[in-house]
Write a protein that holds these residues in place. Sequence first.
Motif, short mmCIF file in Angstrom:
data_model
loop_
_atom_site.label_atom_id
_atom_site.label_comp_id
_atom_site.label_asym_id
_atom_site.label_seq_id
_atom_site.Cartn_x
_atom_site.Cartn_y
_atom_site.Cartn_z
N ALA A 43 -29.92 -73.15 38.07
CA ALA A 43 -30.51 -73.94 37.06
C ALA A 43 -29.84 -75.35 37.02
O ALA A 43 -28.63 -75.31 37.37
N TRP A 44 -30.44 -76.60 37.10
CA TRP A 44 -29.81 -77.63 37.26
C TRP A 44 -30.45 -78.60 35.99
O TRP A 44 -31.50 -78.57 35.63
N ARG A 45 -29.60 -79.46 35.65
CA ARG A 45 -29.82 -80.27 34.53
C ARG A 45 -29.74 -82.03 35.14
O ARG A 45 -28.89 -82.14 35.85
N ARG A 46 -30.99 -82.70 34.86
CA ARG A 46 -30.82 -84.27 35.44
C ARG A 46 -30.11 -84.88 34.63
O ARG A 46 -29.85 -84.91 33.32
N LEU A 47 -29.02 -85.70 35.09
CA LEU A 47 -28.16 -86.73 34.65
C LEU A 47 -28.61 -88.01 34.60
O LEU A 47 -28.38 -88.68 33.55
N GLU A 48 -29.04 -88.48 35.78
CA GLU A 48 -29.47 -89.79 35.87
C GLU A 48 -30.36 -90.01 37.04
O GLU A 48 -30.35 -89.35 37.94
N THR A 49 -31.39 -90.87 36.82
CA THR A 49 -32.41 -91.28 37.95
C THR A 49 -32.28 -92.77 37.98
O THR A 49 -32.50 -93.61 37.03
N THR A 50 -31.94 -93.13 39.26
CA THR A 50 -31.94 -94.57 39.47
C THR A 50 -33.04 -95.07 40.72
O THR A 50 -33.30 -94.18 41.46
N ILE A 51 -33.57 -96.24 40.73
CA ILE A 51 -34.26 -96.96 41.55
C ILE A 51 -33.35 -98.17 42.44
O ILE A 51 -32.66 -98.54 41.53
N LEU A 52 -33.34 -98.12 43.66
CA LEU A 52 -32.71 -98.92 44.49
C LEU A 52 -33.56 -100.13 44.59
O LEU A 52 -34.49 -100.09 45.43
N LEU A 53 -33.32 -101.22 43.96
CA LEU A 53 -34.03 -102.44 44.18
C LEU A 53 -33.16 -103.55 45.00
O LEU A 53 -31.92 -103.63 44.81
N THR A 54 -33.87 -104.20 45.85
CA THR A 54 -33.23 -105.26 46.65
C THR A 54 -34.15 -106.49 46.26
O THR A 54 -35.09 -106.80 45.98
N GLY A 55 -33.09 -107.48 46.42
CA GLY A 55 -33.59 -108.84 46.28
C GLY A 55 -32.53 -109.78 46.30
O GLY A 55 -31.40 -109.51 45.93
N ARG A 56 -32.87 -111.07 46.92
CA ARG A 56 -31.76 -112.14 47.09
C ARG A 56 -30.43 -111.71 47.53
O ARG A 56 -29.18 -111.92 47.04
N GLY A 57 -30.43 -110.90 48.55
CA GLY A 57 -29.46 -110.28 49.37
C GLY A 57 -28.58 -109.19 48.60
O GLY A 57 -27.46 -108.97 48.96
#
Length: 84
Positions: A43-57
């Motif tokens: 069994a696993w528990r979610r700690l964090e979800t992130t989306i990788l955003l790019t822009g302006r280098g």
Amino acid sequence: MRTTATIVTFTKPFSLPGFEAPHAAGNFEVRTDEERLDTTWEAWRRLETTILLTGRGQTMAWPVTPLDLDKALTLGATARKDDV
């Protein structure tokens, strides 16, 4: 701990909570960090979800809840969601 990654595709600008303005469309990696629970079955528990955003280098890992991400995807701004 484990990290899983998926790619989401937004075909038009999209917004998530905390954005000052909509982000440009494109393909984005979404990472979910989970920790294993101490149980007799796997069994696993979610700690964090992130989306990788790019822009302006720059690339930034923006925290997002699965619910908020699904809302943005449901608003018709997505073409697909694929496992990496």
